[in-house]
Design a protein around this motif. Structure first.
Motif, short mmCIF file in Angstrom:
data_model
loop_
_atom_site.label_atom_id
_atom_site.label_comp_id
_atom_site.label_asym_id
_atom_site.label_seq_id
_atom_site.Cartn_x
_atom_site.Cartn_y
_atom_site.Cartn_z
N PHE A 29 12.74 50.89 43.38
CA PHE A 29 13.25 49.99 42.35
C PHE A 29 12.53 50.24 41.02
CE2 PHE A 29 13.18 45.71 40.30
CZ PHE A 29 14.54 45.48 40.20
N LYS A 30 11.21 50.37 41.08
CA LYS A 30 10.40 50.59 39.87
C LYS A 30 10.66 51.96 39.24
CE LYS A 30 5.99 49.38 40.01
NZ LYS A 30 4.62 49.10 40.53
N SER A 31 11.09 52.93 40.04
CA SER A 31 11.28 54.29 39.51
C SER A 31 12.54 54.42 38.64
CB SER A 31 11.34 55.30 40.67
OG SER A 31 12.56 55.16 41.38
N ASN A 32 13.40 53.43 38.67
CA ASN A 32 14.63 53.45 37.87
C ASN A 32 14.29 52.99 36.44
OD1 ASN A 32 17.08 52.71 36.58
ND2 ASN A 32 18.06 52.42 38.56
N PRO A 33 14.45 53.84 35.44
CA PRO A 33 14.11 53.45 34.06
C PRO A 33 14.84 52.19 33.58
CG PRO A 33 14.56 55.80 34.19
CD PRO A 33 14.92 55.22 35.52
N ARG A 34 16.05 52.01 34.05
CA ARG A 34 16.81 50.80 33.68
C ARG A 34 16.10 49.55 34.16
NH1 ARG A 34 21.58 48.68 37.13
NH2 ARG A 34 20.02 49.48 38.51
N ASN A 35 15.60 49.59 35.40
CA ASN A 35 14.89 48.44 35.94
C ASN A 35 13.58 48.20 35.18
OD1 ASN A 35 16.91 48.03 37.80
ND2 ASN A 35 15.88 49.18 39.41
N ARG A 105 24.09 42.65 26.86
CA ARG A 105 23.76 42.51 25.44
C ARG A 105 22.29 42.09 25.27
NH1 ARG A 105 27.77 42.80 21.81
NH2 ARG A 105 26.74 41.37 20.37
N ILE A 106 21.83 41.18 26.11
CA ILE A 106 20.42 40.76 26.05
C ILE A 106 19.52 41.96 26.33
CG2 ILE A 106 18.64 39.40 27.22
CD1 ILE A 106 20.83 37.21 27.59
N TYR A 107 19.83 42.72 27.37
CA TYR A 107 19.00 43.88 27.74
C TYR A 107 18.95 44.93 26.64
CZ TYR A 107 19.47 41.97 32.49
OH TYR A 107 19.48 41.17 33.60
N GLU A 108 20.01 44.99 25.82
CA GLU A 108 20.05 45.96 24.72
C GLU A 108 19.51 45.38 23.42
OE1 GLU A 108 20.64 49.15 24.96
OE2 GLU A 108 20.98 48.91 27.10
N GLY A 109 19.02 44.14 23.47
CA GLY A 109 18.43 43.53 22.28
C GLY A 109 19.47 43.04 21.28
#
Length: 135
Positions: A29-35, A105-109
Motif C-alpha cells: 500500500f505504501k509503495s504506491n505513490p498515489r497512496n 479535487r481535494i487530493y489535487e489541491g
C-alpha cells in the motif's frame, strides 16, 4: 523533521489497522505513490465535512425535502447519524459519484466543488412514469 516522520508513521499505522492489512500488505500500500500523496493530505482531511443539500424535491416517496442535508466525512463515509432518519437508496448513486470527484479535487489541491455540482435521484419523475425527483 523527527516529529513529521513520527506523525507520518502514525497515519500509516492507523490505515493499517483500519484496513486490516498485514505488514506486507501495508508495505505494498505504501509503495504506491498515489497512496503516499493521499496520506500526506490525510491530516488535513480529518474533521472536514462534505455536505449534499436537497435543493429541489417533488413527489419523493421517502419525503426528502428542500434543505435536507446528507453529511459525509471528507475521508468518504456517510455520517448517517447527522442526516435524515430515512435515506432513499436512489439518491445515493449521485452522491457516490460526486464524492469521487470531490475527493479527487481535494487530493489535487483544487477547490472541492466540482464544476457540475448538482445531481439527482434515479427516479425519472411523474412526467416520465416515475413518482418524483430529488435534486
Amino acid at each position: 523533521m523527527a516529529g513529521h516522520n513520527e506523525n507520518t508513521n502514525s497515519i500509516w499505522k492507523l490505515m493499517q489497522q483500519r484496513l486490516g492489512y498485514s505488514d506486507a500488505e501495508l508495505e505494498k500500500f505504501k509503495s504506491n505513490p498515489r497512496n503516499q500523496k493521499i496520506m500526506a493530505l490525510a491530516k488535513g482531511l480529518l474533521g472536514k465535512t462534505i455536505i449534499f443539500e436537497v435543493v429541489e424535491s417533488h413527489g419523493c416517496n421517502i419525503e426528502h425535502k428542500v434543505g435536507d442535508q446528507f453529511l459525509f466525512a471528507a475521508e468518504g463515509y456517510m455520517l448517517a447519524h447527522k442526516g435524515p432518519k430515512k435515506v432513499c437508496p436512489y439518491i445515493m448513486p449521485a452522491m457516490a459519484r460526486m464524492m469521487w470527484v470531490i475527493q479527487e479535487r481535494i487530493y489535487e489541491g483544487l477547490d472541492p466543488r466540482p464544476y457540475f455540482y448538482r445531481g439527482h435521484c434515479e427516479d425519472v419523475g411523474l412526467d416520465c412514469g416515475g413518482w418524483g425527483r430529488v435534486v
